[in-house]
Every structure is written in C-alpha cells, then in structure tokens.
Design a protein around this motif. Structure first.
Motif, PDB file in Angstrom:
ATOM      1  N   GLU A 350       0.824  -1.215   0.000  1.00  9.95           N
ATOM      2  CA  GLU A 350       0.000   0.000   0.000  1.00  9.95           C
ATOM      3  C   GLU A 350       0.854   1.259   0.000  1.00  9.95           C
ATOM      4  OE1 GLU A 350      -0.017  -1.287   3.562  1.00  9.95           O
ATOM      5  OE2 GLU A 350      -0.762   0.369   4.714  1.00  9.95           O
ATOM      6  N   LYS A 438       1.754 -21.942  -3.054  1.00 15.00           N
ATOM      7  CA  LYS A 438       0.827 -21.224  -2.171  1.00 15.00           C
ATOM      8  C   LYS A 438       1.204 -21.400  -0.702  1.00 15.00           C
ATOM      9  CE  LYS A 438      -2.385 -19.362  -3.568  1.00 15.00           C
ATOM     10  NZ  LYS A 438      -2.536 -18.050  -4.203  1.00 15.00           N
ATOM     11  N   LEU A 442       8.493 -21.110   1.357  1.00 17.81           N
ATOM     12  CA  LEU A 442       9.866 -20.987   1.853  1.00 17.81           C
ATOM     13  C   LEU A 442      10.524 -22.331   2.108  1.00 17.81           C
ATOM     14  CD1 LEU A 442       9.115 -18.151   4.439  1.00 17.81           C
ATOM     15  CD2 LEU A 442       9.786 -17.907   2.047  1.00 17.81           C
TER      16      LEU A 442
ATOM     17  N   ILE B  12      -5.635 -18.059   6.977  1.00 15.02           N
ATOM     18  CA  ILE B  12      -4.409 -18.751   6.596  1.00 15.02           C
ATOM     19  C   ILE B  12      -3.182 -18.177   7.298  1.00 15.02           C
ATOM     20  CG2 ILE B  12      -4.139 -17.415   4.436  1.00 15.02           C
ATOM     21  CD1 ILE B  12      -3.010 -21.071   5.083  1.00 15.02           C
ATOM     22  N   GLY B 298       3.777 -11.389  -9.091  1.00 16.83           N
ATOM     23  CA  GLY B 298       4.310 -12.463  -8.255  1.00 16.83           C
ATOM     24  C   GLY B 298       4.858 -13.606  -9.073  1.00 16.83           C
ATOM     25  N   LYS B 299       5.352 -14.624  -8.384  1.00 18.86           N
ATOM     26  CA  LYS B 299       6.003 -15.751  -9.050  1.00 18.86           C
ATOM     27  C   LYS B 299       4.986 -16.528  -9.886  1.00 18.86           C
ATOM     28  CE  LYS B 299       9.334 -19.329  -7.965  1.00 18.86           C
ATOM     29  NZ  LYS B 299      10.300 -19.791  -6.998  1.00 18.86           N
ATOM     30  N   SER B 407      -0.920  -5.554   5.703  1.00 17.97           N
ATOM     31  CA  SER B 407      -0.990  -4.801   4.447  1.00 17.97           C
ATOM     32  C   SER B 407      -1.485  -5.748   3.363  1.00 17.97           C
ATOM     33  CB  SER B 407       0.375  -4.232   4.064  1.00 17.97           C
ATOM     34  OG  SER B 407       1.223  -5.258   3.607  1.00 17.97           O
ATOM     35  N   PRO B 408      -2.041  -5.221   2.263  1.00 17.21           N
ATOM     36  CA  PRO B 408      -2.605  -6.090   1.226  1.00 17.21           C
ATOM     37  C   PRO B 408      -1.568  -7.058   0.691  1.00 17.21           C
ATOM     38  CG  PRO B 408      -3.239  -3.818   0.831  1.00 17.21           C
ATOM     39  CD  PRO B 408      -2.235  -3.791   1.922  1.00 17.21           C
ATOM     40  N   ILE B 411      -1.910 -15.044  -0.804  1.00 19.06           N
ATOM     41  CA  ILE B 411      -1.715 -16.170   0.103  1.00 19.06           C
ATOM     42  C   ILE B 411      -0.250 -16.537   0.323  1.00 19.06           C
ATOM     43  CG2 ILE B 411      -2.195 -18.638   0.433  1.00 19.06           C
ATOM     44  CD1 ILE B 411      -4.976 -18.109  -0.807  1.00 19.06           C
ATOM     45  N   PRO B 412       0.565 -16.714  -0.742  1.00 17.94           N
ATOM     46  CA  PRO B 412       1.971 -17.047  -0.479  1.00 17.94           C
ATOM     47  C   PRO B 412       2.675 -15.998   0.379  1.00 17.94           C
ATOM     48  CG  PRO B 412       1.491 -17.311  -2.806  1.00 17.94           C
ATOM     49  CD  PRO B 412       0.295 -16.680  -2.189  1.00 17.94           C
ATOM     50  N   GLU B 413       2.368 -14.721   0.147  1.00 15.65           N
ATOM     51  CA  GLU B 413       2.991 -13.667   0.955  1.00 15.65           C
ATOM     52  C   GLU B 413       2.516 -13.758   2.398  1.00 15.65           C
ATOM     53  OE1 GLU B 413       1.671 -10.409  -1.455  1.00 15.65           O
ATOM     54  OE2 GLU B 413       3.604 -10.200  -2.470  1.00 15.65           O
ATOM     55  N   VAL B 415       1.545 -16.495   3.980  1.00 14.51           N
ATOM     56  CA  VAL B 415       2.172 -17.658   4.605  1.00 14.51           C
ATOM     57  C   VAL B 415       3.616 -17.345   4.992  1.00 14.51           C
ATOM     58  CG1 VAL B 415       2.952 -20.020   4.183  1.00 14.51           C
ATOM     59  CG2 VAL B 415       0.666 -19.332   3.480  1.00 14.51           C
ATOM     60  N   ALA B 416       4.338 -16.686   4.081  1.00  9.50           N
ATOM     61  CA  ALA B 416       5.739 -16.357   4.367  1.00  9.50           C
ATOM     62  C   ALA B 416       5.827 -15.393   5.551  1.00  9.50           C
ATOM     63  CB  ALA B 416       6.399 -15.747   3.133  1.00  9.50           C
ATOM     64  N   GLN B 417       4.965 -14.358   5.524  1.00 15.67           N
ATOM     65  CA  GLN B 417       5.041 -13.352   6.584  1.00 15.67           C
ATOM     66  C   GLN B 417       4.568 -13.900   7.925  1.00 15.67           C
ATOM     67  OE1 GLN B 417       2.508  -9.966   7.143  1.00 15.67           O
ATOM     68  NE2 GLN B 417       4.150  -8.587   6.531  1.00 15.67           N
ATOM     69  N   GLY B 419       5.348 -16.646   9.035  1.00 17.53           N
ATOM     70  CA  GLY B 419       6.575 -17.205   9.595  1.00 17.53           C
ATOM     71  C   GLY B 419       7.382 -16.127  10.298  1.00 17.53           C
TER      72      GLY B 419
END
Lengths: 568, 434, 142
Positions: A350, A438, A442, B12, B298-299, B407-408, B411-413, B415-417, B419
C-alpha cells in the motif's frame, strides 16, 4: 507401550459404531458386529452407540486388556477425523497405535445408501471383513527420529541472508553465513536509497552487519563458497572453501539466500552501443558519482527483456525502482524532464501506491506502450526513443539525454550447481523452486533446506526481509526440536531382494531414498525420517523389494480378495 | 514469564503462524470470531496461479491445527481485553455460547436438517440460506454446530426445540452461557484479515440494484462446487447461463475519493482466475476484464495471465467503466466504458458483471487495535514502527501483526510473513532480549 | 438375467483427495449405488497395476483408480506416476483378456463430493451393462 509386533497370532477386537442414528438408522449395526465375530482372528466384537465418546473409548481400552487384544478395528465414521482419537486410546491401553484399522461405514456407507438399508448393511459387513483381513497383517510401527545438529548454514550474505541468520542466532543456534563476495550486503550494496521507507541502503546494510558481527553465534565467511553439502536434514556435512583452504562443519538446516542479479540487456535497445543507455543500477551508480547532474531529460523504459520479451516473467520491482530513481532525480533537479515508458505499473504494497501518486504529482510523465510493440532505442548521435504511445493512440518519439532500461532480476551464476548439490529444484525461470507455491513458499520438498529473498524470485526488499524471517522460523522447527520425526507408514527396501536398479530413487518426490553400496552391491535404502509415506516407490520396484508399512501388498491384496470372494 | 502465544484470527496467516510456533514446541492459542477457522481462503474455489482447489489445500492445515497437541483453538470467541506487557500479557477472551455441548456434538448435522428457520447464509455471501442451527461448511474446524440465537425460535419466541429432540447425542444445551476465560501469554499475533468493501455507494456500478452485478467474492461462491449453485454459472436474477461475463477491476481500490487509495494487490489475479474457471466450466461463455494496470507481478503470475489471454481466450481491455445499466427488455446488463487504447466510449452487453471490490481491513481489526493498544496506519492496517526491518511489529512490544491486516497481500505472501510473525513471537517466549 | 446382475466395484482412493471427496459426498448425503468397496491408500501412486489386473481377473467387475488432480498431488508427483502406470495397464488389459472399459482412472479433489458420487453412479451403470467380468465367483467369461 509396546513397540514390537505381537509375536502371537492376531487377536482382533472389532467395535462397530451406531453413531446415534447416523449409522444405526440405516445399517443393522448389531448384525455387523455379530458377523464380525465369525471372522478369522476376531476374538471380540461389539457395537457402541458413540464409539468416540468417553464410554466408547473406555469400552475399547477395557476390551484390549480384558481380551488380550493385539489388533483393533473400529467401524464408524472416517479416519480422516477420528483415527488419531482411537489410536491414542489403544496406546493408552498398552497397544502400539499402528495396530489399528479404521473402517468407514458412515460417510462412505450409511450416509450414501440411505434408501437401501439391506445393501448398506451387506456393504458394511464386507468393509469390516476387509478391515479385519488387513488388521491381521498389521505390524507395530514407530516414527523414526533423527537428531538434528543445532547449527544452520545460510548461503548468501545479502540482506535476506543476514536477516535469516540473525533470526536463527537469536534463538541460540550457531549460524554460518557463506558469502561469495568480499563484502556482505548483496544486491542492495549497489543502490542508494530503499523505498518506500526512503532509507539509505548503506545504513540498512551496516545496521545488519553490525548485529551479525556482534553476535557470538554467527560466523561469517566472506570470499567463500559452499564446496559441498552431503547428507540430509539435521545431518549435513558441509565444506566451506575460502581460497585454497576448506573448513568442515556439521549443519542441521540450510537456508538458500543466494539472491539475484540485474540482467544486462546486451544487444537489446541499443544497450552497449552508447554510454548514455544505462540500466537502473548503472543509473544509480552514476547518480551517486554525480555524473547525472547536467542531464536535462531522461527516458526510462520498463519491462526490458521481461514479460515475454526474453524472459517470461514480470520482475515485480522494476516499476518501483524506476519511480524511485525518477523521484530522486526530480527532487535533486526539479527542472529535469523524466518520462517513464511503461505497460502496467506494478507497485506492490500500500505504501508504494502513494509513491506512484507522488511521482505523478511531481510531473514525472507516464507514457504507456503495448507489449507486442516495444519501444525502440536508436543511438544516432543523440538518442531517439520511438514507441507507440497508447494514451495518444499514435506513434511518438522522445529525444532524451539519457535512456534508462529497467531490466529484470535474473538468478545468479552458480544456482544450477547449488541446486544439484542440495538436491533442490530450479523452476522454469531458473529461480529456486519451492515445495508448494501457495502454502509452502519458503520450504523445499527436501526437508531441512529453506529458501528466501530474490533467490526465490524477483521481489522488493521489504518482501525479502519478511521471507528471510519466515525462512528462519521454518528452519527453527527442526533446530528447536533437536530432532526430526518421520512418518510411521514408511517405505522399506528389503536388502536381499533389492537389485539396486535405482527406479525408486528416481520416483521419490522427497529425495528420501539413496542408492548405496552395501556388501559389494548397490541397494536402495529408504531414509525413514525423510520418507513421507506416499508409497509411490512401491510399484516402481521391479523385484518386489520395496514395501510400504501398513499398506503392504499382502494387506492390500487381502482386502481385494475379500471383495472378490464376497458372495453376490 | 508466560510461554504461550496468542494468535488472533484463524485465517491462513493465523493458522500458519500457529503451526510454525507449535511445531517448534511453543503452545499457541488461536482465537477466531467465527464458529470455524479457515477465514476467506476456505471460501475460495481455486487459488492462483496454480488453480489448486482452495479448501483441498487448506483442510489438511485445519486438521493439523485441530490435532496438534500444542494448539488450542478457541473458535466463536472474541478478545475482550489485553493487559500486561511483552512476556506477560493477561488476555480476557469471551467464548460465545454455541448452545451446543462441544464434547457431545459429532457434527452429523441432523439438527440443521430439522431446523425450520432459514436465514441468509453469510458463508455463501448471502446467495443462499442457512439454518438457525448450522455448521458453516463441511470442512469446518471444529466441526461443531452453533445456534444463532438472534434468529433461533427458541431464543426469540420461546418455541420450537426441534434440534434438541433430533440430536441423538444430546448435545443441544439452551442454557449454555458465554464464558470468560483468561489466558496468560508471552506474545500476541494479530491476523485479523480483511473484509470485502461494499460497492453499494458506487451507484454507477449498480451493485445492490441489479442482481446480476456481483462482487468477486460472491462470484467465487457461485463458481465453487460446494457453493449455492453447485458450481453452475448462473445469473442470480433468472438462473440462466450468461453469454458474457465482464469483470471490472479497481472498484473502490486506487480510488481515494470513493474507496481506498491503495491497490488491494490480489484482484487482477483473481479476476484472471475466475475468468479462467468460467471458461473451464463453459467455453461458450465469453469473458472480458476491464482493468487499469494489470498487476501480475508475483512468481508465475504474469505467465498465468498470459495463459488466460492465449489459452483461455480472456479479453483484457484497459478501461474504466462509466456506468452499468440494465436493459429491462432483454434482462442483459450494459457496461459503458472508455477504451483507453482507442479512446472511444463504447458499451458492452454482459449477462453478469463481477466487481473486483477493494479489500479493506475488517471492522474487527479497528476494534482489535483498540483492545491491543496499538496504532493503525491511515488505511486501517496495523502500523509498524520500522516497516523495513521489523515488518510484523506493531507499536506495542510483544504484539505483532501479519497477513492482510498488516498490508494487502496474497496467500503465499501471507504464509511467508506468518513465519516472520512466528519468529518474532517466539523470541519473546524464548526469553531472547534485545 | 442381466438386469439383476449387481456388479462388484472396487475403488482405490487416495487419502488426501478422492477419499476426502468421497467423505464429502457422504457429508452432503449424496446417494450412489452401494456396489462400490473402497480401498484407501495414502497416494494413488501406491497402486500396483498388477493389483488392478488381479482384481479384474478374480471376480471384481470394475475397478476405479481415483487420485488427486494432476498438479494437486499431496505428495507432489505421485499421481503423475499413477497416470503413466495406469495408461500402460489400460493398453495391456485387452491383451490380457480383460475389457479395458472395466478400469477407470479419474481425478477427484477433496471438494468434489458431487463428482465422486456421479463417477461411482456412472461407472456402476456402465459395468452393469458390460456384465460380469471373467473368473471368480460368477464363474462366467466376459
């Protein structure tokens, strides 16, 4: 708790559940229990109203003890929800929890044959017989544990690598950072400012490096590479090479943070023909060296070589880099004319959207072109940028003093070798390929190796840092536990029968099988701590050496035979 | 020093944070306001860019949380107050009464089948009905019924009581009361997700006026095999299959005047996904996406969008619609727009229009921030004092935020965050200082 | 009489997808013919083509091998193996004296309860029309 498969013949207890009216309302449960009584090896059979309730579980536990049961079959709902419950119960009663078989007579019987109670009952009976036949052949199983060396290896000393190392070291584990270059800092060592936070890149690196060097748990190896990493999760033997000298380390978990590098678009957009055609990184260096001060106009071209030109992917952060540099230029020299030729502006997060708005308000021009007809750059004494201006709906030309090409991030040299060494895959685009796009971004399918930063794919610094922290969190799971626990129903290769063909090694999705030399011949050995119990290797075995516990050929064939022999 | 962590929000991000912590040996509570964990991901049909069935990849994680020795799920619960400091928080949680004995309920749903009261089903975005006693969706965790006392006849009128009679396990308990529990935790992770912006006020789009103008979340349920139309693509107005579906992007996003100035990050991708699924379900239905900037960074995302164009025949037009109206005689919608490539104003007929509405921090996030004593940024997302090096920190030590509420992100982001949040939270309970 | 013939159907289902889809069909109370008996495996990649052949030549009239959709395998690539192996088996069945229509391989996800019940129903009806397979309890050839 018994770990041994009972040596005595099977003594099976069968517990058929009514589940209130859910099963009992369609299936004649008492008849099924009575039918089970007559099956071979069944010494006890009963029905319960709710087997999962306290009294149902007590009934099972009491029966195990009282009737000296050494196998238990529960016929009720579905193992997917209730197997753990019953397995705990029999373990409490002194039986290995894997001497248990679940028969689904609700979700896959009474609930789906509600109008045919007789046939549903008959089906329940045959399903119970299948379960009993399998149970007769079940063995006690254990989940193999392997110890995990309390140390980690972080390959790559850029921002992601340093953040990951700090995350792990914070929790009290030894970390080795191996960095190919002389200095730590990686890709952002080449840039001035980091947006949208507008911090000096050098201060980010120095803050992190200070923390890294101050940590007694982190050992930094610069001008070094990982020469070899043999082993598996918890038990890696790693050779770090520095010049001619090697050091050897026992490592529990590995994090790949090898980063990426800016593509140099040789032969495209006249790059290389004229010193006034630069990439964004080159622009930043020139800005830092004061070489851009006299420039009056700049044209930046996005998506160079990317999004279907030479590479299929979008490099995610080139738009924000271009806009950052444009804003920096315009802030220093408000009179400078900056145009950004773009196709779709990518501004993830954002805060970056606001940066885009600010850029437009500053008078930075955004001119759109179609991907199928990209801008052309001609060095004809001056510089000409010719493109189809979509906003005008016509061909257009700019004659800037400087042309800046936004080229994508590409994987660093050495990725292929590293992928082979660690037995982790690369994707189509050459970046490392995670276990699941998804839900496991990592992790690698190979246990014990993790991934973060631009080695995973192009991304901005903020996202790299989140990923680095996330990867540290993943690596800390085996490290904190000090051990890794495998599945119980693992595959197993009988050494005598194995012909060492290696088929199983090829088909295993988890690299859990090794082909090793034993007594002068090659055989397959399954690492039962890594095996995920899928069984895919079993049909691949031509000699019948491979089996899967709790899903052996005999067990499955007994079940098939029960159906074959079922009276019509 | 408390050695547990509290995760607020069972979507998630919250689930992943909890699993990371519990797998490391740290006891974790998940508090979720809905009767089930799963969040919005449980309502999606497929997920980009792999087109994996969403609930299929999510359900094993839900089951893992449920079975994990170190995770306690407090569903249908709310955080009332947070006192103390990093390392020693005292949190009061209200466990709302389901009026069901959790130990006895087997999740068979005989109660729901016999309940006479039907109300709008929020899990299908109001596109169909549910009963006053219900289980949100088949894969709910925990799989326990809940009575919505606001509409249940027993509670509103003192009548009925059928569910109690029909329940073979005797699990219905009308006398159950809300319970207040107090937890002692070392750190807290907020993962309260998002809400879908209501585009009703953007009257030019006709949402709320024309039945066939739906939000992308509503369309997701229509596409879903377990949704209100069993995956058949039919117009809400007349049940017919539309000839063309037009997707309108940035409804309420990148719009400081009527919506939010930021980009919601996932809409270009989910529009592509939904259009692909439409084409898979029925290749006679045309799909057209009206967009501003196609955000597929994204990837694997850009390649996905290209596949959408080339293999699935999705039309992409860079345009912003002016108005959507309905032709009463044909029942079709008309989308008026300016095509920025040709600079011409045109109109397109559409059987249905799917609005990619902005995703905004949920209302509960604002309330949660107050309870937690932390600051939100100007858009309502949790604010970090150092967004670069401490992305998941909040303005209160020991309290972290992850997922969309930070923040917007996709899903992969998330899941990573998640962690990253688990890492920060575990530092606190592991007694790490500095 | 052919219309009183009730075929024996065996379905190998993988734990994460098709077995879960079957459970969902049950939760949703979708009704299908009671001829099918399910054998649960963790992954469809576990299934030996020989086991399928043995079933079909030993009194079982139809065999279903049901795994995850390609790309969705819980074990990443297990179902890729299934696809290849079953393809080879299908081609061999004819030579081995078994009607290849008695084997059906399909991909059913955990959310496709309706597809599961439809697949069972359709396959059962098809096998009914084909009549009994050779060998086994029926003692007839076909």
């Amino acid at each position: 708790m018994s770990e041994e498969t009972p040596k005595s013949p099977p003594r099976i207890g069968v517990f058929v559940c009514h589940c209130g009216k859910n099963i009992g309302g369609v299936v004649d449960v008492p008849s099924v229990a009575k039918f089970a009584e007559g099956l071979p090896n069944v010494v006890f059979s009963t029905d319960n109203l709710y087997t999962c309730a306290e009294d149902g579980l007590t009934c099972i536990k009491d029966a195990v003890v009282k009737h000296n049961l050494n196998r238990v079959v529960v016929a009720s709902c579905t193992p997917r929800t209730h197997a753990p419950l019953f397995m705990s119960a029999i373990e409490e009663a002194g039986l290995n929890q894997y001497l248990f078989e679940f028969v689904n007579i609700r979700d896959q019987c009474s609930w789906v044959h509600m109008k045919e109670p007789e046939k549903a009952t008959k089906k329940a009976m045959i399903l119970v017989e299948m379960g009993v036949r399998k149970a007769s052949l079940l063995e006690a199983l254990e989940e193999k544990e392997i110890a995990v060396e309390p140390s980690a290896l972080v390959i790559g000393g850029g921002v992601a690598g340093m953040v990951a190392a700090l995350g792990i070291a914070d929790h009290g584990f030894q970390v080795h950072i191996v960095e190919r270059e002389e200095r730590l800092g990686g890709l952002i060592g080449n840039i001035e400012k980091v947006y949208p936070v507008k911090r000096a890149a050098s201060s980010v690196i120095s803050d992190l490096e200070r923390a890294v060097r101050a940590s007694p748990m982190i050992e930094v190896h610069t001008s070094s590479t990982v020469k070899d990493a043999k082993g598996y999760v918890g038990n890696y033997d790693v050779e770090i090479q520095n010049g001619g000298a090697s050091t050897f380390h026992r490592i529990g978990a590995i994090i790949v943070a090898t980063g990426a590098t800016e593509f140099k678009p040789e032969g495209m957009y006249s790059y290389g023909e004229d010193g006034r055609i630069l990439t964004q990184l080159e622009l930043e260096r020139q800005m830092r060296e004061g070489k851009v001060d006299g420039v009056k106009s700049v044209a930046m071209i996005q998506c160079v070589a990317a999004r279907g030109e030479k590479f299929t992917y979008c490099s995610k952060m080139c738009c924000s880099v271009a806009i950052k540099n444009a804003i920096e230029l315009k802030t220093k020299q408000p009179a400078i004319d900056v145009s950004i030729l773009y196709n779709d502006i990518q501004m993830p997060g954002e805060a970056l959207e606001k940066v885009y708005t600010d850029a437009r308000e500053m008078g930075i021009k955004f001119l759109r072109f179609p991907l199928k007809a990209r801008p052309q750059v001609v060095a004809d004494g001056g510089l000409a940028v010719r493109f189809f201006n979509e906003s005008l709906g016509a061909d257009d030309e700019l004659r800037p003093d400087l042309v800046v090409l936004s080229a994508p991030l590409v994987p660093r040299e050495g990725a292929k070798e590293l992928s082979r060494m660690l037995k982790v895959p690369l994707g189509q685009d050459g970046f490392f390929f995670e276990a699941h796009v998804k839900l496991r971004p990592l992790d690698f399918a190979t246990d014990g190796v993790y991934l973060c930063g631009t080695a995973h794919g192009p991304k901005g610094l903020q996202e790299s840092i989140s990923q680095a922290m996330g990867a540290a969190s993943r690596a800390l799971i085996p490290l904190s536990n000090g051990k890794v626990r495998g599945e119980a129903a693992v595959a197993f290769a009988d050494e005598a029968t194995c012909i060492g063909c290696g088929n199983c090694v090829k088909v295993c999705p988890y690299v859990a099988i090794d082909r090793v030399e034993r007594n002068g011949r090659f055989v397959a050995v399954v690492n039962s701590a890594l095996c995920k119990a899928c069984g895919t290797c079993v049909p691949a075995c031509p000699s019948g050496a491979m089996t899967q516990k709790s899903f052996t050929d005999s067990q499955l064939l007994e079940m098939v035979d029960a159906v074959s022999q079922e009276e019509a | 020093m408390a050695d547990s962590v509290l995760v607020i929000g069972g979507g998630i991000a919250g689930i992943q944070a909890a699993l990371n912590l519990a797998d490391k040996g740290i006891h974790t509570y998940i508090v979720e306001k809905l009767p089930t964990i799963g969040g919005h991901m449980a309502l999606l049909d497929k997920t980009f860019p792999t087109n994996d069935c969403s609930i299929c990849i999510l359900a094993p994680k839900l089951a893992e949380c449920s079975n994990h020795d170190l995770i306690d799920i407090l569903a249908y619960s709310e955080v009332l107050s947070v006192e103390g400091k990093e390392g020693a928080f005292k949190v009061k949680i209200k466990r709302k009464a389901r009026y069901i004995d959790e130990e006895k309920c087997t999740g068979c749903e005989d109660c729901a089948r016999s309940c006479p009261i039907k109300v709008s089903n929020e899990y299908n975005l109001g596109l169909n009905m549910r009963k006053a006693i219900y289980i949100p969706f088949p894969q709910s965790v925990p799989r326990i019924a809940t009575i919505d006392a606001s509409v249940c006849m027993h509670f509103t009128k003192g009548k009925c009581g059928v569910c109690k009679i029909k329940c073979g396990a005797g699990a219905v308990d009308y006398d159950q009361e809300d319970e207040i529990v107090e937890l002692e935790v070392g750190s807290i992770i907020a993962a309260s997700g998002f809400e879908v912006f209501d585009p009703k006020e953007m009257t030019e789009y006709g949402y709320g006026v024309y039945k066939d103008v739906v939000t992308s979340m509503e369309f997701e349920r229509i596409l879903c095999a377990s949704g209100p139309t069993a995956g058949r693509i039919t117009r809400p107005s007349d049940g017919k299959t539309p000839d063309r579906i037009v997707f309108v992007q940035c409804v309420g996003s990148r719009d400081p005047k009527h919506g939010r100035p930021y980009c919601s990050s996932v809409c270009c991708m989910h529009a592509t996904k939904e259009a692909m699924l439409v084409r898979e379900h029925d290749e006679h239905v045309e799909t057209c996406i009206l967009y501003t900037d196609l955000r597929a960074a994204g990837k694997g995302f850009f390649e996905y969008a290209e596949r959408g164009k080339k293999d699935y025949g999705i039309k992409y037009i860079r345009a912003k619609p002016g108005r959507i109206v309905r032709d009463e005689s044909s029942g079709e919608l008309e989308v008026w727009y300016e095509d920025t490539a040709t600079l011409k104003v045109s109109r397109m007929k559409a059987g249905m229009v799917v609005l990619a509405t902005a995703l905004v921090p949920s209302r509960s996030t604002a309330k949660l921030a107050e309870t937690l004593g932390v600051e939100l940024d100007e858009y309502g997302f949790f604010r970090s004092p150092d967004p670069l090096l401490r992305p998941v920190d909040t303005t209160r030590p020991g309290v972290f935020a992850t997922g969309y509420c930070e923040s917007p992100k996709d899903i992969p982001e998330s899941v990573a965050q998640a962690g990253a949040a688990a890492l920060r939270a575990s530092r606190v309970v592991a007694g790490v200082t500095a | 009489m052919a219309d009183q013939f009730e075929p024996k159907i065996l379905a190998f289902c993988c734990n994460w997808c098709s077995y879960a889809g079957a459970d969902l069909a049950g939760v949703s109370r979708m009704q299908y013919p009671p001829n099918v008996r399910v054998v649960r495996v963790m992954c469809s990649g576990r299934i030996r083509p020989e086991a399928v052949f043995k079933a079909l030549s030993n009194g079982i009239d139809g065999v279903l091998v049901l795994g995850c959709h390609i790309g969705d395998c819980h074990y990443l690539t297990g179902n890729h193996r299934t696809a290849k192996r079953m393809l080879v088996l299908e081609k061999l069945l004819d030579h081995l004296g078994v009607d290849p229509r008695r084997l059906k391989v399909d991909w059913i996800s955990a959310s496709e309860g309706e597809k599961f019940s439809r697949t069972i129903t359709t396959f059962t009806e098809q096998i009914k029309k084909l009549g009994p397979a050779n060998g086994g309890a029926h003692g007839r050839r076909g």
